[in-house]
Design a protein around this motif. Structure first.
Motif, PDB file in Angstrom:
ATOM      1  N   LEU A 116     -35.090 -15.998 -76.342  1.00  0.00           N
ATOM      2  CA  LEU A 116     -36.118 -15.724 -75.327  1.00  0.00           C
ATOM      3  C   LEU A 116     -36.247 -14.226 -75.094  1.00  0.00           C
ATOM      4  O   LEU A 116     -37.354 -13.693 -74.967  1.00  0.00           O
TER       5      LEU A 116
ATOM      6  N   PRO B 139     -30.464 -24.289 -67.487  1.00  0.00           N
ATOM      7  CA  PRO B 139     -30.447 -25.715 -67.847  1.00  0.00           C
ATOM      8  C   PRO B 139     -29.128 -26.115 -68.503  1.00  0.00           C
ATOM      9  O   PRO B 139     -28.602 -27.185 -68.238  1.00  0.00           O
TER      10      PRO B 139
ATOM     11  N   ASN C 193     -43.330 -23.465 -72.835  1.00  0.00           N
ATOM     12  CA  ASN C 193     -43.702 -22.436 -71.861  1.00  0.00           C
ATOM     13  C   ASN C 193     -42.797 -21.210 -71.941  1.00  0.00           C
ATOM     14  O   ASN C 193     -43.190 -20.104 -71.576  1.00  0.00           O
ATOM     15  N   ALA C 194     -41.565 -21.410 -72.383  1.00  0.00           N
ATOM     16  CA  ALA C 194     -40.626 -20.293 -72.477  1.00  0.00           C
ATOM     17  C   ALA C 194     -41.197 -19.165 -73.326  1.00  0.00           C
ATOM     18  O   ALA C 194     -40.793 -18.015 -73.191  1.00  0.00           O
ATOM     19  N   GLY C 195     -42.158 -19.496 -74.189  1.00  0.00           N
ATOM     20  CA  GLY C 195     -42.774 -18.458 -74.998  1.00  0.00           C
ATOM     21  C   GLY C 195     -43.549 -17.457 -74.151  1.00  0.00           C
ATOM     22  O   GLY C 195     -43.829 -16.343 -74.587  1.00  0.00           O
TER      23      GLY C 195
ATOM     24  N   TRP D   2     -44.655 -13.557 -67.612  1.00  0.00           N
ATOM     25  CA  TRP D   2     -44.576 -14.196 -66.298  1.00  0.00           C
ATOM     26  C   TRP D   2     -43.625 -13.452 -65.378  1.00  0.00           C
ATOM     27  O   TRP D   2     -42.622 -12.898 -65.828  1.00  0.00           O
TER      28      TRP D   2
ATOM     29  N   SER E 114     -42.429 -22.710 -62.268  1.00  0.00           N
ATOM     30  CA  SER E 114     -42.866 -23.524 -63.393  1.00  0.00           C
ATOM     31  C   SER E 114     -41.792 -24.516 -63.823  1.00  0.00           C
ATOM     32  O   SER E 114     -42.098 -25.551 -64.420  1.00  0.00           O
ATOM     33  N   LEU E 115     -40.529 -24.219 -63.519  1.00  0.00           N
ATOM     34  CA  LEU E 115     -39.472 -25.164 -63.880  1.00  0.00           C
ATOM     35  C   LEU E 115     -39.602 -26.433 -63.045  1.00  0.00           C
ATOM     36  O   LEU E 115     -39.167 -27.503 -63.453  1.00  0.00           O
TER      37      LEU E 115
ATOM     38  N   LEU F   5     -42.578 -16.330 -71.091  1.00  0.00           N
ATOM     39  CA  LEU F   5     -41.762 -15.670 -70.066  1.00  0.00           C
ATOM     40  C   LEU F   5     -41.986 -14.163 -70.049  1.00  0.00           C
ATOM     41  O   LEU F   5     -41.856 -13.515 -69.019  1.00  0.00           O
ATOM     42  N   GLY F   6     -42.337 -13.614 -71.233  1.00  0.00           N
ATOM     43  CA  GLY F   6     -42.544 -12.168 -71.314  1.00  0.00           C
ATOM     44  C   GLY F   6     -43.665 -11.691 -70.408  1.00  0.00           C
ATOM     45  O   GLY F   6     -43.664 -10.539 -69.966  1.00  0.00           O
TER      46      GLY F   6
ATOM     47  N   LEU G  81     -33.184 -18.121 -66.397  1.00  0.00           N
ATOM     48  CA  LEU G  81     -33.702 -19.370 -65.822  1.00  0.00           C
ATOM     49  C   LEU G  81     -33.936 -20.429 -66.895  1.00  0.00           C
ATOM     50  O   LEU G  81     -33.612 -21.593 -66.712  1.00  0.00           O
ATOM     51  N   TYR G  82     -34.525 -20.000 -68.026  1.00  0.00           N
ATOM     52  CA  TYR G  82     -34.892 -20.981 -69.046  1.00  0.00           C
ATOM     53  C   TYR G  82     -33.796 -21.170 -70.086  1.00  0.00           C
ATOM     54  O   TYR G  82     -33.643 -22.254 -70.623  1.00  0.00           O
ATOM     55  N   GLY G  83     -33.070 -20.116 -70.387  1.00  0.00           N
ATOM     56  CA  GLY G  83     -32.130 -20.196 -71.499  1.00  0.00           C
ATOM     57  C   GLY G  83     -30.716 -20.544 -71.081  1.00  0.00           C
ATOM     58  O   GLY G  83     -29.940 -21.060 -71.881  1.00  0.00           O
TER      59      GLY G  83
ATOM     60  N   LEU H 120     -33.551 -29.022 -71.808  1.00  0.00           N
ATOM     61  CA  LEU H 120     -34.834 -28.754 -71.159  1.00  0.00           C
ATOM     62  C   LEU H 120     -35.928 -29.637 -71.786  1.00  0.00           C
ATOM     63  O   LEU H 120     -35.861 -29.983 -72.949  1.00  0.00           O
TER      64      LEU H 120
ATOM     65  N   ARG I  20     -44.122 -23.071 -79.251  1.00  0.00           N
ATOM     66  CA  ARG I  20     -43.733 -21.981 -78.355  1.00  0.00           C
ATOM     67  C   ARG I  20     -44.405 -20.677 -78.779  1.00  0.00           C
ATOM     68  O   ARG I  20     -44.931 -19.932 -77.951  1.00  0.00           O
TER      69      ARG I  20
ATOM     70  N   VAL J 166     -33.697 -24.880 -76.051  1.00  0.00           N
ATOM     71  CA  VAL J 166     -32.744 -25.281 -75.023  1.00  0.00           C
ATOM     72  C   VAL J 166     -32.757 -26.803 -74.958  1.00  0.00           C
ATOM     73  O   VAL J 166     -33.696 -27.401 -74.445  1.00  0.00           O
TER      74      VAL J 166
ATOM     75  N   GLN K 208     -47.311 -18.233 -76.954  1.00  0.00           N
ATOM     76  CA  GLN K 208     -46.951 -16.840 -76.705  1.00  0.00           C
ATOM     77  C   GLN K 208     -48.072 -15.892 -77.163  1.00  0.00           C
ATOM     78  O   GLN K 208     -48.271 -14.836 -76.581  1.00  0.00           O
TER      79      GLN K 208
ATOM     80  N   HIS L 290     -41.187 -27.174 -71.029  1.00  0.00           N
ATOM     81  CA  HIS L 290     -40.566 -25.918 -70.618  1.00  0.00           C
ATOM     82  C   HIS L 290     -40.162 -25.084 -71.830  1.00  0.00           C
ATOM     83  O   HIS L 290     -40.260 -23.862 -71.817  1.00  0.00           O
TER      84      HIS L 290
ATOM     85  N   SER M  47     -38.373 -12.581 -77.493  1.00  0.00           N
ATOM     86  CA  SER M  47     -39.827 -12.699 -77.364  1.00  0.00           C
ATOM     87  C   SER M  47     -40.284 -12.058 -76.060  1.00  0.00           C
ATOM     88  O   SER M  47     -41.334 -12.379 -75.533  1.00  0.00           O
ATOM     89  N   GLY M  48     -39.471 -11.158 -75.514  1.00  0.00           N
ATOM     90  CA  GLY M  48     -39.931 -10.320 -74.414  1.00  0.00           C
ATOM     91  C   GLY M  48     -39.675 -10.858 -73.028  1.00  0.00           C
ATOM     92  O   GLY M  48     -40.126 -10.274 -72.043  1.00  0.00           O
ATOM     93  N   ALA M  49     -38.913 -11.967 -72.899  1.00  0.00           N
ATOM     94  CA  ALA M  49     -38.673 -12.493 -71.557  1.00  0.00           C
ATOM     95  C   ALA M  49     -37.793 -11.529 -70.775  1.00  0.00           C
ATOM     96  O   ALA M  49     -36.881 -10.941 -71.328  1.00  0.00           O
ATOM     97  N   PRO M  50     -38.085 -11.363 -69.466  1.00  0.00           N
ATOM     98  CA  PRO M  50     -37.231 -10.506 -68.637  1.00  0.00           C
ATOM     99  C   PRO M  50     -35.878 -11.191 -68.422  1.00  0.00           C
ATOM    100  O   PRO M  50     -35.764 -12.400 -68.610  1.00  0.00           O
TER     101      PRO M  50
ATOM    102  N   PRO N  61     -30.009 -19.379 -77.426  1.00  0.00           N
ATOM    103  CA  PRO N  61     -31.356 -19.643 -76.885  1.00  0.00           C
ATOM    104  C   PRO N  61     -31.827 -18.521 -75.966  1.00  0.00           C
ATOM    105  O   PRO N  61     -32.993 -18.129 -75.994  1.00  0.00           O
TER     106      PRO N  61
ATOM    107  N   ALA O 218     -41.852 -18.076 -63.187  1.00  0.00           N
ATOM    108  CA  ALA O 218     -40.998 -18.796 -64.123  1.00  0.00           C
ATOM    109  C   ALA O 218     -40.216 -19.877 -63.395  1.00  0.00           C
ATOM    110  O   ALA O 218     -40.075 -21.008 -63.860  1.00  0.00           O
TER     111      ALA O 218
END
Ligand code: ATP
Ligand code: ATP
Ligand code: MG
Ligand code: MG
Lengths: 279, 534, 222, 222
Positions: B443, B460, D77-79, D84, D92-93, D81-82, B455-457, D70, D134, D67, D138, D74, B446-449, B439, D89
């Protein structure tokens, strides 16, 4: 065939196992007792081995189970061991042990000046050394009580630093405003210049008996009825004039060894019972 | 086929909040008990003493004589640690079957009973075990092996069981649905998935066993713990640090070995899928472990006969006679009651400090393939610091923290907290390495830092394991108060060592019973909390 | 359901198809009502009885529920755990038993050359076929298949449905498959059951339905 | 690929469809050759550059990779993150941000009422739609979809493909979807690329292919 690095349970021809409670300068214990073991073994024509043990309670228990035959105990631990081990006999003590003292120290910031009035220590943060130390706990507690100070009544309860050196460090840091330790350690640390100037000597206790060699019954069974006398003779016969003997005496910080008997520790036993340290 | 199908309602949320809030209240109460809101707790004038300890870290003792002593001590330590850990893993594997929820299913009474029985060996610290065993076995190497193996075995049983219970159960349930028995279904559906965690924990136990070698000094067996205790008693910090570094080096070895094996298990050499293949490295590692155990057995000259000798039986009956019946005077019980409160407060603060630190550091401490050199170096540094935090024994932490804090619950709590942070930091980092990385990778794709993806992947999925680890460490902290209690810090540990020092066996029995009950209570509360948050 | 019958369960996403199959194999307790499987109620049985009943039921789960870190051969062999002793199951993890059966099952699904690969390295469709092979070695009397062809291309999907139908017919058992591809349902099943919001809203012989009719069903019940 | 183009990747199970999509979004390093995405090579880029490129690419994975513990909101919204900051982030949780966008995306996939449910309690098709939502929030320029409709019934599958096609077209981007349903591929894509054993063996405008032709393709390349 490999034999255990730890001595096995008693067997008839087994060596005389000596041990000690870890007190002052514990890091030279190994060297000290190596020398003692060699000297003893040469003089009495016995196999002698030394077992290092770091815990007061463990040393007492090992003496009871017969795993240690001849142990250098403090006053209180010696009494504890003797009471748990029927037939144990005191062998010898140092000349200084018949006239042993503790010193109370305070942090300079308290502004207290040397005095014999222990009552001024009440209401201060105060630390003992190890819980079953005769000089770091038992006798100081007794003398405090004599002067009307509740030995357990310091604010937040008394601390138990664990060793005489830790007591010095904790009083130096100011965490505890006062503490008490073995006079012998105090003297030698002062001589080394290792005492922080923030620590000031406050009072000295009256004299009491402390360390002694205690012999267990199983060694007597194994090695002969005359063993206690042979040991006492050897210890008391050590002379500062003989270079070999002098090394042993110096390591113990003693001028000579003298005979001792159980009655010398009756006061300690009584106080120990009082403080709940002997059942 | 007339079943009415409806989704079960959701009603966990309120319980989550209640537990979270309850936790905060307990923490606040503990901090208040530690005097944080009433008067000063700091003792700035002790900074110089603390500085001496810290400065010595840079100049550890390294004269030839001392190094020789250390080298010898290291061998002894390795032998005890290997045997103790091996015993713990064997006992733990058997015990895990007995305490896992998977075994008991919905039969809660049986599960609770077994769990309660295990709390007895687990509730007592290795040092306490060592003292008790010395009284029965005398000067025998078994004392060291059993003092490590018995409590660790019980802890391992619990952790193994939890690991098996935490694994995703889809595969397992699918096997049950096709008629497999619970044992076989667990063998195929749970064990392979938990294998990484089980291995990781076994090697972690080896590391703990190395550190626990402190108890060995009691029985005159020497070892690094003995050297460390001697140097510590006379506050020779240079020597203390040298011993700590030697301990740390052994821990690193256990860690590196464990990591290599785990990696091989997780990513077996990609072979041609049409032929069976055994990983030679794993075979060598397995045989090597057996050889180490065999060597240790020989080196310590263990003899099973001593365990059943007449003398052992005599001594056991002496201790049992002295210890039974337990003391029940009102004074003692009152003292136990107030010490228990201190103990709980101390452990709660310790665990709060450790958990917060561990989670914050885990992102950096966790190893992640394919990251840059800066991230790698930062990770290494954090891991080394964590290692030192746990290589320095809690009593040492307690004393040096006592230099800069006024006496009370706080120095003890922080000492345990710092030590637990070293342990938890490592465990949480590893747990986050074990979390399914896909997961998070999705993320990232798709470009998440990095932080956002974590935090998201990861977080949890990490919640469950972290909570489990923290709660398990909480229980350990209760037991460890025995180590730091002395220094004016209060807690049930003071009471215990006082009674042991006075050879008041009847009172010792009572205090030990209280510690076991406390352990059990913490275990049950933990279980509830985890169920609510799962 | 009659012996040898092949029933398709169809219905919109979230209609309760998976839940229905779960109730039949006893892994989901019904909130009301009950089912009878091989003459027993899986929700009422316990212990050995339940296991015996379950060993006769083979399930392909929607999420497959294969054990990722395990090799393919073990995941397939896991279908036989119901009839193996624990000791045998353990030994088989070290030295796989019944390789011939496993190989022939994997050959049927076209994966014979992946036998010793870790299952989580396979592609989506390959994993689905491993789950199929597991049921093939289990030889159950009742086959429950939750979208058994969702990750397969049309040719493989037909082949998979054929294998499942055969498996059921061979042993005089039955096949209950949830399918969201109406064409597949009509081609391979004798009866079609339609679900909406957890209730049966359609139950007809496949022969009586046409493809457009069935396709329309999805539009209607939403 | 041209702007606005919708390309279907087809091929037998194990042909390499998922791997191809992985190479394009940069999560699988190519063993040979390379790709250019938005003018950059994801395998060559590092750090911020790579992130910027990736934020413009939305992927629906075959195994979804949501996930589980979750909540749906969320996971959707994870879509974002790039785009945010980490602080956002985190906040938002606790208190989900951008609820309107999430709600409208979930409405589009028919899951508006499941917004606060734990994702692992959803049915197979529902989860697939969460993954779709998602990508909807995005708003990427390039949409990669690995069998985005495998768990959906025909009506929903059509709807999902329509949404994906629109998303790509809206922003002048492109859609690359692996599909094993030839009918879906022909209905919703402009171009069809066929893979076999990791190589491209077919590349034709959808208009030039007939359904039987494409179905035959699966039989041919196996
Ligand atoms: N464990 C659970 N807890 C709560 N709700 C659940 C649970 N499992 C399923 N549901 C809900 O029950 C409904 C039916 O789910 P089910 O999985 O049976 O659907 P399905 O017909 O198989 O759908 P799909 O075709 O999408 O797989 C769904 O709305 C789902 O969200
Ligand atoms: N991590 C991996 N390690 C080794 N082999 C892999 C890995 N991932 C995929 N493969 C193999 O590469 C081949 C192509 O896999 P890919 O997932 O791209 O197939 P696919 O076309 O998506 O198939 P499907 O339609 O079944 O999902 C498969 O044979 C698969 O087993
Ligand atoms: Mg389903
Ligand atoms: Mg794929």
């Amino acid at each position: 065939g490999r034999t255990s690095p730890v001595s096995g349970p008693s067997d008839p021809s087994g060596p005389l196992r000596i041990g000690a409670i870890p007190d002052q300068d514990p890091e030279v214990l190994q060297r000290l007792y190596g020398i003692v073991a060699d000297a003893l073994s040469g003089a009495l024509d016995l196999d002698v081995s030394y077992a290092p043990v770091t815990d007061y309670a463990a040393a007492v228990s090992l003496f009871r189970t017969g795993d240690l035959d001849l142990v250098w105990f403090g006053g209180l631990t010696g009494v504890q061991a003797r009471l748990q081990t029927a037939g144990a006999v005191p062998i010898a003590q140092r000349d200084i042990d018949a006239d042993f003292h503790s010193v109370f120290v305070v942090n300079a910031a308290t502004g207290l000046t040397p005095s014999d009035d222990l009552a001024l220590l009440a209401g201060r943060r105060f630390t003992y050394g190890s819980e079953t130390s005769t000089s770091g706990r038992l006798m100081p507690a007794f003398f405090l009580r004599e002067q009307g100070v509740d030995p357990d009544g310091f604010p937040g309860g008394p601390g138990f630093s664990g060793s005489h050196d830790a007591t010095l460090a904790l009083v130096a840091s100011g965490t505890y405003e006062a503490g008490v330790l073995n006079e012998q350690v105090w003297t030698s640390r002062t001589a080394e210049g290792a005492v922080d100037p923030a620590v000031v000597r406050y009072a000295r206790t009256p004299a009491y008996s402390d360390y002694h060699w205690l012999l267990g019954p199983s060694a007597v069974d194994r090695l002969g009825e005359d063993l206690p006398d042979r040991l006492t003779d050897w210890f008391t016969g050590l002379s500062a004039d003989d270079p070999g003997d002098a090394e042993v005496l110096e390591l113990f910080g003693a001028g000579s060894f003298i005979p001792t008997e159980a009655a010398n520790y009756d006061q300690i036993e009584e106080i120990g019972r009082d403080l709940g340290l002997i059942n | 086929m007339t079943a009415v199908l409806a989704a079960p309602p959701l009603h966990r949320d309120r319980r989550r909040w209640a537990w979270g809030l309850g936790g905060l209240v307990v923490l606040g109460w503990s901090l208040a008990g530690a005097g944080l809101f009433s008067g000063p707790v700091l003792n700035p004038s002790g900074l110089r003493q603390f500085g001496r300890f810290a400065a010595a870290a840079l100049s550890p003792a390294h004269d030839a004589e001392f190094l020789r002593v250390l080298a010898e001590a290291t061998l002894v330590t390795v032998a005890y640690a290997a045997l103790g850990a091996a015993l713990a893993v064997v006992l733990g594997s058997l015990g895990a079957v007995a305490v896992s929820r998977t075994t008991w299913g919905r039969r809660r009474a049986g599960w609770t009973a077994v769990r309660g029985v295990l709390a007895v060996p687990r509730g007592l610290h290795e040092a306490v075990w060592g003292l008790l065993l010395v009284n029965v076995l005398g000067l025998d190497p078994w004392v060291g092996v059993l003092a490590i193996g018995i409590p660790y075995g019980a802890v391992t049983a619990k952790v193994f069981a939890d690991l098996l219970d935490e694994v995703p159960r889809g595969g397992y349930e699918a096997l049950l649905a096709s008629g497999a028995g619970r044992g076989t279904a667990a063998l195929y559906g749970l064990l392979p998935q938990a294998a990484g965690g089980l291995l990781s924990y076994s090697f972690y136990r080896l590391e703990c066993a190395v550190r626990s070698a402190v108890v060995l000094g009691l029985i005159g067996a020497g070892g690094l713990g003995y050297q460390l205790a001697l140097s510590f008693a006379s506050l020779r910090w240079e020597q203390v640090w040298a011993a700590v570094y030697a301990l740390a080096a052994l821990c690193v070895l256990a860690d590196v070995g464990g990591r290599a094996v785990r990696r091989r298990v997780a990513e077996p050499r990609s072979a041609d899928g049409s032929r069976p293949a055994r990983d030679r490295v794993l075979v060598v590692a397995g045989l090597g472990s057996l050889a180490l155990v065999a060597w240790s057995w020989w080196f310590l000259a263990l003899s099973p006969a001593t365990l059943t000798s007449a003398r052992t039986v005599d001594q056991l009956s002496y201790v049992l006679d002295a210890a039974w019946p337990p003391a029940t005077e009102g004074d003692l019980l009152t003292a136990i009651g107030s010490a228990a409160v201190d103990t709980v407060q101390m452990s709660v603060i310790a665990i709060a400090v450790a958990t917060a630190g561990a989670v914050l550091l885990s992102g950096v401490a966790a190893r992640r393939p394919g990251t840059g050199p800066a991230r790698w170096a930062a990770g290494l540094a954090v891991r080394l610091i964590l290692l030192l935090l746990r290589a320095v024994p809690p009593p040492v932490w307690a004393l040096v923290l006592l230099f800069v804090l006024l006496p009370g619950v706080l120095p003890g709590a922080l000492a345990l907290g710092v030590y637990a942070l070293g342990v938890l930091g490592r465990l949480v980092a590893e747990a986050s390495e074990e979390v399914d990385g896909r997961p998070r990778a999705a993320l990232r794709a798709s470009g998440a830092p990095p932080l956002g993806a974590w935090l998201y992947g990861v977080l949890p999925a990490l919640g469950g394991p972290v909570l489990a680890l923290a709660l398990y460490r909480w229980e350990v902290a209760i037991r460890d108060t025995v180590l730091v209690g002395l220094l004016g810090a209060g807690g049930i540990g003071v009471l215990l060592s006082g009674r042991i020092a006075a050879f008041d066996w009847a009172a010792v029995t009572t205090v030990l019973a209280a510690i076991v009950l406390l352990t059990l209570a913490v275990d049950l509360v933990s279980e509830r909390a985890r169920a609510a948050l799962r | 359901m009659a012996a040898g019958e092949r029933v398709a369960v169809v219905g919109a996403s979230g209609a309760g198809k998976s839940t229905l199959l779960g109730v039949v194999n006893g892994s989901v307790p019904p909130t009301a009502g009950g089912v009878r499987v091989h003459g027993g109620d899986p929700a009422a049985l316990r212990g050995r009885e339940l296991r015996r009943l379950r060993a006769r039921t083979g399930t392909i789960h929607q999420h497959l529920e294969l054990v990722g870190p395990l090799r393919v051969v073990h995941n397939v062999n896991a279908g036989r755990l119901g009839s193996w002793s624990a000791a045998r199951a353990l030994r088989s993890l070290v030295q796989p038993h019944g390789l011939d059966d496993v190989r022939s099952a994997l050959e049927q699904v076209g994966l014979a050359d992946r036998m010793f690969e870790r299952t989580d390295r396979l592609s989506g469709g390959e994993r689905q076929r491993v789950a199929l092979a597991r049921v093939l070695v289990q030889r159950p009397d009742l086959v429950l298949a939750d979208e058994p062809a969702s990750a397969l291309d049309p040719a493989l999907a037909d082949e998979a449905m054929r294998l499942l139908g055969e498996l059921a017919a061979d042993r005089g058992g039955a096949l209950l498959a949830s399918l969201h591809d109406p064409a597949l349902a009509l081609r391979h099943c004798d009866r079609v059951v339609g679900l909406a919001a957890g209730r049966v809203v359609l139950d007809a012989p496949a022969a009586s339905l046409t493809l457009p009719e069935l396709e329309a069903f999805y539009g209607v019940v939403r």
